[in-house]
Structure formats: structure tokens, C-alpha cells
Design an enzyme around this catalytic site. Sequence first.
Site, PDB file in Angstrom:
ATOM      1  N   CYS A 163       0.760  -7.906  -1.023  1.00 45.36           N
ATOM      2  CA  CYS A 163       0.272  -6.529  -1.152  1.00 45.36           C
ATOM      3  C   CYS A 163       0.644  -5.656   0.043  1.00 45.36           C
ATOM      4  O   CYS A 163       1.197  -4.551  -0.104  1.00 45.36           O
ATOM      5  CB  CYS A 163      -1.229  -6.530  -1.393  1.00 45.36           C
ATOM      6  SG  CYS A 163      -2.203  -7.241  -0.036  1.00 45.36           S
ATOM      7  N   HIS A 196      -7.123  -6.712   0.156  1.00 47.22           N
ATOM      8  CA  HIS A 196      -6.076  -6.199  -0.722  1.00 47.22           C
ATOM      9  C   HIS A 196      -5.839  -4.725  -0.445  1.00 47.22           C
ATOM     10  O   HIS A 196      -6.759  -3.987  -0.073  1.00 47.22           O
ATOM     11  CB  HIS A 196      -6.478  -6.393  -2.185  1.00 47.22           C
ATOM     12  CG  HIS A 196      -5.372  -6.096  -3.167  1.00 47.22           C
ATOM     13  ND1 HIS A 196      -4.116  -6.660  -3.083  1.00 47.22           N
ATOM     14  CD2 HIS A 196      -5.337  -5.294  -4.271  1.00 47.22           C
ATOM     15  CE1 HIS A 196      -3.371  -6.230  -4.087  1.00 47.22           C
ATOM     16  NE2 HIS A 196      -4.091  -5.387  -4.813  1.00 47.22           N
ATOM     17  N   GLU A 237       0.768  -1.868  -7.232  1.00 43.04           N
ATOM     18  CA  GLU A 237       0.356  -2.964  -6.359  1.00 43.04           C
ATOM     19  C   GLU A 237       1.177  -4.220  -6.595  1.00 43.04           C
ATOM     20  O   GLU A 237       1.798  -4.397  -7.651  1.00 43.04           O
ATOM     21  CB  GLU A 237      -1.115  -3.297  -6.596  1.00 43.04           C
ATOM     22  CG  GLU A 237      -1.375  -3.843  -7.996  1.00 43.04           C
ATOM     23  CD  GLU A 237      -2.813  -4.276  -8.222  1.00 43.04           C
ATOM     24  OE1 GLU A 237      -3.571  -4.367  -7.242  1.00 43.04           O
ATOM     25  OE2 GLU A 237      -3.177  -4.548  -9.395  1.00 43.04           O
TER      26      GLU A 237
END
Length: 426
Positions: A334, A388, A400
Site C-alpha cells: 500500500c 493501511h 489502493e
Amino acid sequence: MGTQATIPARTGTRLARSAATVVVAVAVGLVLAPGTATAAPTNPSDTQLSQAQQAKADAAEQVGALSAALAAAQAQVDDARAESAIALDTFQGKQAEYEAAQSAADEAAAAARRARDDLAAARADLADFARQSYLQGSTSPTLEALMTAQGPTEMVERAALLEAAGAHQGSVVVQVSAAEQQATAADLTAQTALAQAATLEQQAADALAAAEALEVAARQQAAGLADRQAAVQQQLEQAQQTLLGLEGARAAAEQYAAQQTAAAARAAADQRATSHAVSAGAVTTAGAGSSAAAETAISAARRWLGTSYAWGGGSLSGPSVGWGIDAGVVGFDCSGLTRYAYAQAGISIPRNSSAQYSSLPRVSRSDLQRGDLVFWATDTSSPATIHHVAVYLGDGQILEAPESGSRVRVTAMRWSGFIGGARPSA
């Protein structure tokens, strides 16, 4: 094939059941929690590893037993094929004998026909002689011929002629007798040759049928053995893969634990730095930022839609090889994706998500705009639990790199666990 039949069927069943149990356990252990950047791989228990090792040993034992059975069965196959070849050779020999006997029978039949023709001719000559004798009233016309001669000279001539005629008539009788014997012998020879030819023909047919049956049986036996060997070999390979998977999972779990320890230490250091910065008034609220830089970053990230998630993957120039549980996978995690995207806009941001959050100008939920980074934490009151980060696209969507086993995607914004946003372009 008797050797093969002695291999216990229970061994294969136990092996398959053990392997299946271990595979399921590993699969369950490696499931990643949705919505997280990384998930700790489950460390297999000693019992799981022991079961996998036993499954592999069982498979190896079965393969060894089957190999011995295969060797014996292959010898049987080779013997059957040799017998088939011998039977085929016998057929070819008998076929040649039959063809020779048939030729002899044909020749004997022809000789018999000629003998019968000779006998018929001899019998015709004999019948003619008998008829002439009857017409003359005697079977010995010699005296009558001499008595009717006109003189001594004619008598001498008639005597010579009669002597020759008598000799001819005698030979006719001899020829008839010989012809009868030859005809009988020729018929017997022909019948014997035909009987022999018929016997050889049947022997040839029997030999050919035996050859064909042996060859078919040998081929079927070989095919069955090949299928059995492939199945057992597949069981062994499955057991080996299961054991290797568990061993790899344990190694990954141990490596992950070490990495998490190091990451926790870094996070603690970042938290201390963040706390210090907050107390000093260093945390700032983002300004309007550069929409051009945000759009450049979004465009750069979109370029890699569909690219594999790779734990630890992503460089300033694009995807890179992951490590740990994603060793060998080329892609982004990420924070690797967000750092790459803003690098293409000429903006340098930290590598990991918690550091990105702590170092960039903050944005509240109500002020989010395209290109902002959005963060999630297990405890929304503690930046140290951030796990995240994604790029906000507006209209309730984000871009993402979600989790191990997935791919870079565009999806709906998730508000559960949302801790805040940041604006790299501000």
C-alpha cells in the site's frame, strides 16, 4: 500383477487423508485479514509438521512398494510380449508350411486327374480290343489270318503283322492295370496333402489368435501399470509439496515475527517523534495543495491497476519484488504504491504508511479532495496502529494496493477504521 495387488489400499487412503488435512490447515492459516496491508502468516504447529512428514513418509513407502511391484509386473509384460512374438513367429512358420502343403495338394490333385485320364484311355483301348475280338468271333485271330493267306509270301507277311498286333494288345492290358494303380495312388496322395494342409492352416490360425491375445493382454497390463504409477507418484509429490509449504510457512512466520519486532521498534520511535512534534506544534493542517500534482500522482497509480500486491514491494520507479510471505512476487504494497505515485509528481514522501501520516499535512474527513492520502488504524486514537494507506479519488472511491494475494484496484471508500487523511501536495 500379484505383487501389485498386495499393496494395502489403506496406505493410499491414509496418505491422501493426511495430506488433505495438512493442506486445509495451511490454507486456513495463510488467509489474510481483509482490509489490512499485511497479515501475519500462521506458524504451523509441531503436530501439523509431524503429520506432513508422516504423510510424505507414507507416500515414499507406497512408492517404494509399488516400484517393486512394477518391476515384477514389467517382467511379466516383457514375458508376455516375448511369448506374443514367438506365437507370431510360429504362425508365420505354420502359414508357410500350409502354403507349401497346399501347393503339394494341388500338384497331387493334378497328377490324380492325369492318372484318371490315362486310366480312361487304357480302358477305352481294352474295350476296343474286346469288341474287335467279339466281332471276329475269337480273341485269337492269328490262325484265321494265316489260313486265308493266298500264298507262302502273304502268309509270312500276315504272321509278322499278327505277332505285332498281339504284342500291342498285351501291352494294352498291362497299361490298364498300371493306370488303375497310378490313379489310386494319386488320389491317396492328393487326399493326404489336403488333410495336411487343412491341419496346418488350423494350427496357423490358432498360433495367430494366441499371439494376438498375448499382445493385447501385455498392452493392457502395461497401460494399467503406467496409470497406477502416475497416481502414486502424484500422491508423493502432493505430500512433498504440503511438507514444503508448512516448512515455508514456519520460516515465513519466524521471519515475519522478527520483522514485526523491528517494525514495532520503528513505530515506537515514530510515535515518540510524532508526539514530540505535536507538543511543539509541528503537525499542520493541509492547505489547498496542488491539483496538478495530485492528478499526476493519480495517473501514475492508475497505470498499475491490476498489478499484484507484494508485501514490501514498490520502488520509486515502479513495482519491485516483495519479501516475506510474498517473496518472489513483483508488485506494490500500500505505502509502496502511494510513495511511487507522488514521486512521479516530484513529491518525496516516507516509505511506510505510519510515517507518511505523521509527516504530511493533515486533512479531516470533511475536507478530503482528489489525490489526498487516506489512512486506517486498528485504534483510531493511536497513529501507531496505522496499517493501511490509499489514494482518495473523490466521489467515495479510493485507489489502493489492498492485501497479499490481491491486485491494485479502484474500490469504494471504507470509513470503518479511518483515522484521517493527509495531503502530500500541500
